[in-house]
Design an enzyme around this catalytic site. Structure first.
Site, short mmCIF file in Angstrom:
data_model
loop_
_atom_site.label_atom_id
_atom_site.label_comp_id
_atom_site.label_asym_id
_atom_site.label_seq_id
_atom_site.Cartn_x
_atom_site.Cartn_y
_atom_site.Cartn_z
N TYR A 188 3.43 73.26 99.83
CA TYR A 188 3.49 73.32 98.55
C TYR A 188 4.90 72.55 98.34
CZ TYR A 188 4.10 74.22 93.65
OH TYR A 188 4.45 74.03 92.24
N PRO A 218 10.30 73.08 87.41
CA PRO A 218 10.35 74.49 86.89
C PRO A 218 10.37 75.29 88.05
CG PRO A 218 8.40 73.14 86.47
CD PRO A 218 8.84 72.25 87.43
N GLY A 219 10.92 76.52 87.79
CA GLY A 219 11.54 77.59 88.75
C GLY A 219 10.04 78.73 88.58
N VAL A 221 7.37 80.55 86.76
CA VAL A 221 7.00 80.40 85.55
C VAL A 221 5.68 81.38 85.34
CG1 VAL A 221 5.93 79.03 83.69
CG2 VAL A 221 7.58 78.15 85.45
#
Length: 292
Positions: A188, A218-219, A221
C-alpha cells in the site's frame, strides 16, 4: 509481473431523471460565484471521498459521485445530501481500475453536469501484510486500484480538459505513507509513493495546458479503510481490535487522529482558484506524523 490493464466492459450508470441537466454549459477555469462548476470524486460513497464530495458541493460544485455499484445505497445517500445543499449531483458506478469504465464515468459527468473543472482521484484500497508474505494477486489489485485507478482518472480528465480548452485541476489521493512508509502495509505504501511521483510528473507535463496536478496525503483517518488496516494489524501483532488505531495518537504531533473532513478542507483549497499557482505538490494532512 505488474501492468495497468483494463477490460472492455462499461459500467451501468444510473442517472436519476431529476438530476439531468438541460444544457452543456460553457465556463472558464477560474472559480466564480456566478458560474457553475463541476467535479468528479471517485470512491465517494463513504469516508474521505464522501467528505470531499459534500465539501465541494458546499463550495458551489455540482458533483459526479463515483463508487462501485455494490455501494449504490451509500452513493445515493451522498447524491441526496448534495442535492439538499442546492447543487446538482449524479451517481456514476464503475471500477476505476478499468479504463473503459473511467471513460464512461467522465462522459456521464460531462453529459449531465456540463464541462469538467476538477477531477478528484480518491478511490483506493488497503491490505495489511508483510512484503515477504504478499501474493501476486494482492500486489496486482493494490496497484490496479491505487495507481492505475489514479492514472486512468488523470488521463481521461486531462483529455476532457484539453477538449474544453479552459484548463482544469487534478487532485490525487496519496498518503502520509508516500513520505514515510508504515509497517505491515508496505505494498500500500509503495502504491501511494507511486501516486506522489506521478503527481509531480504530470504537473510538469500538463502545465502547458493550464492544468494543475496536486495530491493530498492523509494520515491516520477515522474511516472504514483504517478499520480494515487496524483489523489486519491485530491479526499480525495480536493487539485487541482498535488498539493499533489508538496507538497511532502517540506518533501524531497534534495529538489526535484525523476525521475525513480534515482532508476535505485541503481538497477544497486545491480545487479552488486560491491554489491556481500550486502544482506538483503532495499536501500532508496528517497532524504532523511525517516529521514527528
Amino acid at each position: 509481473m505488474f501492468a495497468c490493464f483494463s477490460t472492455t466492459a462499461r459500467p451501468f450508470l444510473h442517472p436519476p431523471t431529476r438530476f439531468l441537466s438541460a444544457s452543456f454549459r460553457h465556463r472558464g477555469f477560474a472559480s466564480s460565484k456566478t458560474v457553475s462548476k463541476s467535479a468528479i470524486v471517485t470512491g465517494a460513497g463513504q469516508g474521505i471521498g464522501k467528505a470531499i464530495a459534500l465539501r465541494l458541493a458546499r463550495d458551489g460544485f455540482d458533483v459526479c459521485v463515483n463508487d462501485l455499484e455494490a455501494n449504490s445505497d451509500m452513493v445515493k445517500k451522498v447524491v441526496d445530501e448534495i442535492v439538499a445543499l442546492g447543487q446538482k449531483a449524479v451517481p456514476a458506478y464503475g471500477d476505476v481500475s478499468k479504463l473503459p469504465q473511467v471513460e464512461a464515468m467522465v462522459d456521464h459527468s460531462v453529459n449531465e453536469l456540463g464541462p469538467l473543472d476538477v477531477m478528484v482521484a480518491n478511490a483506493g484500497i488497503a491490505q495489511v501484510q508483510w512484503a515477504m508474505d504478499a501474493k501476486e494477486p494482492d500486489i496486482q489489485r493494490l496497484f490496479e486500484v491505487n495507481f492505475c485507478g489514479v492514472i486512468y482518472s488523470d488521463q481521461v480528465a486531462t483529455r476532457q480538459f484539453i477538449k474544453q480548452g479552459s484548463g482544469g485541476k487534478i487532485i490525487n489521493a496519496a498518503s502520509v505513507v508516500s513520505f514515510r512508509p508504515f509497517p505491515m502495509i508496505p505494498i500500500y505504501s509503495a502504491t501511494k509513493a507511486a501516486v506522489r511521483s506521478l503527481t509531480q510528473s504530470l504537473a510538469t507535463e500538463l502545465a502547458k495546458d493550464k492544468i494543475t496536478v496536486n495530491a493530498y496525503a492523509p494520515g491516520v483517518v477515522d474511516s472504514s479503510m483504517w478499520e480494515t488496516i487496524d483489523r489486519g494489524m491485530s491479526e499480525i501483532n495480536g493487539l485487541p481490535k482498535g488498539e493499533n488505531f489508538q496507538k497511532t495518537k502517540s506518533t501524531i504531533t497534534l495529538g489526535r487522529t484525523s476525521v475525513p473532513e480534515d482532508v476535505a478542507k485541503m481538497v477544497s483549497f486545491l480545487a479552488s482558484s486560491d491554489s491556481d499557482y500550486v502544482t506538483g505538490q503532495t499536501m500532508l494532512v496528517d497532524g504532523g506524523i511525517a516529521f514527528s
